[in-house]
Scaffold this motif. Structure first.
Motif, PDB file in Angstrom:
ATOM      1  N   LYS A  37      38.678  20.982  -2.937  1.00 30.85           N
ATOM      2  CA  LYS A  37      38.179  22.004  -2.414  1.00 30.85           C
ATOM      3  C   LYS A  37      36.871  22.498  -0.659  1.00 30.85           C
ATOM      4  O   LYS A  37      36.811  20.462  -0.803  1.00 30.85           O
ATOM      5  CB  LYS A  37      37.418  22.621  -3.547  1.00 30.85           C
ATOM      6  CG  LYS A  37      38.077  23.349  -4.550  1.00 30.85           C
ATOM      7  CD  LYS A  37      37.360  24.192  -5.813  1.00 30.85           C
ATOM      8  CE  LYS A  37      38.260  24.505  -7.021  1.00 30.85           C
ATOM      9  NZ  LYS A  37      38.141  25.393  -8.080  1.00 30.85           N
ATOM     10  N   LYS A  38      36.754  23.397  -1.155  1.00 34.07           N
ATOM     11  CA  LYS A  38      35.800  23.495   0.764  1.00 34.07           C
ATOM     12  C   LYS A  38      36.388  22.085   1.501  1.00 34.07           C
ATOM     13  O   LYS A  38      35.438  22.092   2.205  1.00 34.07           O
ATOM     14  CB  LYS A  38      34.071  23.099   0.006  1.00 34.07           C
ATOM     15  CG  LYS A  38      33.909  24.469  -0.931  1.00 34.07           C
ATOM     16  CD  LYS A  38      32.553  24.451  -1.232  1.00 34.07           C
ATOM     17  CE  LYS A  38      31.859  24.827  -2.231  1.00 34.07           C
ATOM     18  NZ  LYS A  38      30.744  24.634  -2.995  1.00 34.07           N
ATOM     19  N   GLY A  39      37.267  22.598   1.682  1.00 27.95           N
ATOM     20  CA  GLY A  39      37.847  21.162   3.125  1.00 27.95           C
ATOM     21  C   GLY A  39      38.213  19.960   2.865  1.00 27.95           C
ATOM     22  O   GLY A  39      38.704  19.592   3.086  1.00 27.95           O
ATOM     23  N   GLY A  40      37.979  19.513   1.084  1.00 30.60           N
ATOM     24  CA  GLY A  40      38.070  18.215   1.210  1.00 30.60           C
ATOM     25  C   GLY A  40      39.439  17.712   0.779  1.00 30.60           C
ATOM     26  O   GLY A  40      38.934  16.781   1.245  1.00 30.60           O
ATOM     27  N   TRP A  41      40.603  17.865   1.383  1.00 26.28           N
ATOM     28  CA  TRP A  41      41.667  18.041   0.831  1.00 26.28           C
ATOM     29  C   TRP A  41      41.696  17.255   2.484  1.00 26.28           C
ATOM     30  O   TRP A  41      42.919  16.817   2.595  1.00 26.28           O
ATOM     31  CB  TRP A  41      42.738  18.847   1.455  1.00 26.28           C
ATOM     32  CG  TRP A  41      42.956  20.162   2.101  1.00 26.28           C
ATOM     33  CD1 TRP A  41      42.235  21.482   1.560  1.00 26.28           C
ATOM     34  CD2 TRP A  41      43.278  20.516   2.772  1.00 26.28           C
ATOM     35  NE1 TRP A  41      41.881  22.157   3.251  1.00 26.28           N
ATOM     36  CE2 TRP A  41      43.137  21.726   3.816  1.00 26.28           C
ATOM     37  CE3 TRP A  41      44.188  19.644   3.899  1.00 26.28           C
ATOM     38  CZ2 TRP A  41      43.410  22.464   4.874  1.00 26.28           C
ATOM     39  CZ3 TRP A  41      44.835  20.207   5.043  1.00 26.28           C
ATOM     40  CH2 TRP A  41      44.549  21.697   5.953  1.00 26.28           C
ATOM     41  N   GLN A  78      48.740  21.415  -2.194  1.00 30.76           N
ATOM     42  CA  GLN A  78      49.372  20.505  -1.766  1.00 30.76           C
ATOM     43  C   GLN A  78      48.449  18.621  -2.728  1.00 30.76           C
ATOM     44  O   GLN A  78      49.104  18.512  -3.345  1.00 30.76           O
ATOM     45  CB  GLN A  78      49.810  20.209  -1.019  1.00 30.76           C
ATOM     46  CG  GLN A  78      50.594  18.492  -0.886  1.00 30.76           C
ATOM     47  CD  GLN A  78      51.425  18.306   0.797  1.00 30.76           C
ATOM     48  OE1 GLN A  78      50.406  17.611   1.262  1.00 30.76           O
ATOM     49  NE2 GLN A  78      52.490  18.372   0.499  1.00 30.76           N
ATOM     50  N   CYS A  79      47.145  18.923  -2.220  1.00 33.14           N
ATOM     51  CA  CYS A  79      45.942  18.391  -2.683  1.00 33.14           C
ATOM     52  C   CYS A  79      45.841  18.563  -3.710  1.00 33.14           C
ATOM     53  O   CYS A  79      45.932  17.433  -4.743  1.00 33.14           O
ATOM     54  CB  CYS A  79      44.885  18.234  -1.727  1.00 33.14           C
ATOM     55  SG  CYS A  79      43.408  17.313  -1.990  1.00 33.14           S
ATOM     56  N   VAL A  80      45.899  19.874  -4.721  1.00 29.83           N
ATOM     57  CA  VAL A  80      45.572  19.766  -5.557  1.00 29.83           C
ATOM     58  C   VAL A  80      46.619  19.485  -6.816  1.00 29.83           C
ATOM     59  O   VAL A  80      46.251  18.936  -7.979  1.00 29.83           O
ATOM     60  CB  VAL A  80      44.539  21.394  -6.289  1.00 29.83           C
ATOM     61  CG1 VAL A  80      44.858  22.081  -8.029  1.00 29.83           C
ATOM     62  CG2 VAL A  80      43.959  22.384  -5.419  1.00 29.83           C
ATOM     63  N   LYS A  81      47.487  20.079  -6.453  1.00 33.00           N
ATOM     64  CA  LYS A  81      49.246  19.048  -7.136  1.00 33.00           C
ATOM     65  C   LYS A  81      49.384  17.836  -7.504  1.00 33.00           C
ATOM     66  O   LYS A  81      49.005  17.399  -8.700  1.00 33.00           O
ATOM     67  CB  LYS A  81      49.747  19.751  -6.832  1.00 33.00           C
ATOM     68  CG  LYS A  81      50.209  21.200  -6.889  1.00 33.00           C
ATOM     69  CD  LYS A  81      51.905  21.894  -5.796  1.00 33.00           C
ATOM     70  CE  LYS A  81      51.907  23.381  -6.317  1.00 33.00           C
ATOM     71  NZ  LYS A  81      53.360  23.931  -6.330  1.00 33.00           N
TER      72      LYS A  81
END
Length: 213
Positions: free
Chosen positions: A180-184, A197-200
């Protein structure tokens, strides 16, 4: 007035001590509001359920707080039975400055205890002894969770990380926080096109990774 100030300082110190210590914060990831995942903690047992197909984008587990800034040394948990190990689930998800690391129950050889429980210990040595199916986490730790994302149930006890037994703490787990908050955008191993995509990959780990490979 002085008494109030001293009380305030002591209270602040206590809050810092609790927040800084390693602890379990149970929760679920259920963006589709399926209601098929559940995480509860009772009698020193973290009970996790996923009552829907493995492919469903949902998971149950606990965030491990108080370990940010450390380097990985060891992790372990004990399952009520080895039959509760469903592929790589349950597993530790370890996010570090070097990337994303999955430590699944099938990546090490368990120790069967006299009462029928099975203990899974993750260190550089045990991962290597099992054929180094997954890399040993390197870099500085940013986030850690333990969860299931495969259909079934798991009862975890004696959850440790870097030698410390994890105890229940108040709060609500947020398994997607690192994305979140651009962390991806900060991930380099692997890289992601967007937050989703990052979360998945982070929460629904191996299934998402396999589909994207």
């Amino acid at each position: 007035m002085k008494k109030l100030i001293v009380t305030s300082i002591v209270a602040t110190a206590l809050v810092f001590t609790v927040s800084a210590s390693a602890a379990l914060v149970p929760g679920v990831f259920d963006p589709g509001s399926t209601g098929c995942v559940e995480a509860t903690f009772s009698k020193k047992t973290l009970h996790l359920e996923k009552n829907c197909p493995t492919a469903t984008n949902a998971a149950a587990g606990a965030e491990i707080t108080g370990v940010s800034g450390q380097t990985f040394q060891s992790a372990s948990f004990t399952l009520a039975s080895a039959t509760q190990c469903q592929g790589g689930s349950p597993r530790f998800n370890v996010v570090t400055t070097a990337g994303l690391f999955f430590l699944g129950c099938n990546n090490v050889t368990p120790t069967t205890n006299a009462n029928g429980t099975a203990t899974y210990t993750f260190t550089a040595a045990t991962l290597a002894a099992a054929g180094q199916q997954v890399p040993t986490p390197t870099g500085t730790i940013q986030f850690v969770s333990v969860l299931i994302d495969a259909q079934g149930t798991a009862d975890l006890t004696k959850i440790t990380f870097n030698g410390k037994l994890q105890k229940l703490a108040p709060g609500r787990a947020d398994f997607a926080r690192p994305c979140k908050k651009g962390g991806w955008k900060s991930f380099t191993n692997p890289t992601f096109k967007n937050q989703g995509q990052c979360v998945k990959n982070l929460v629904h780990g191996r299934n998402a990774a396999k589909k994207g490979s």
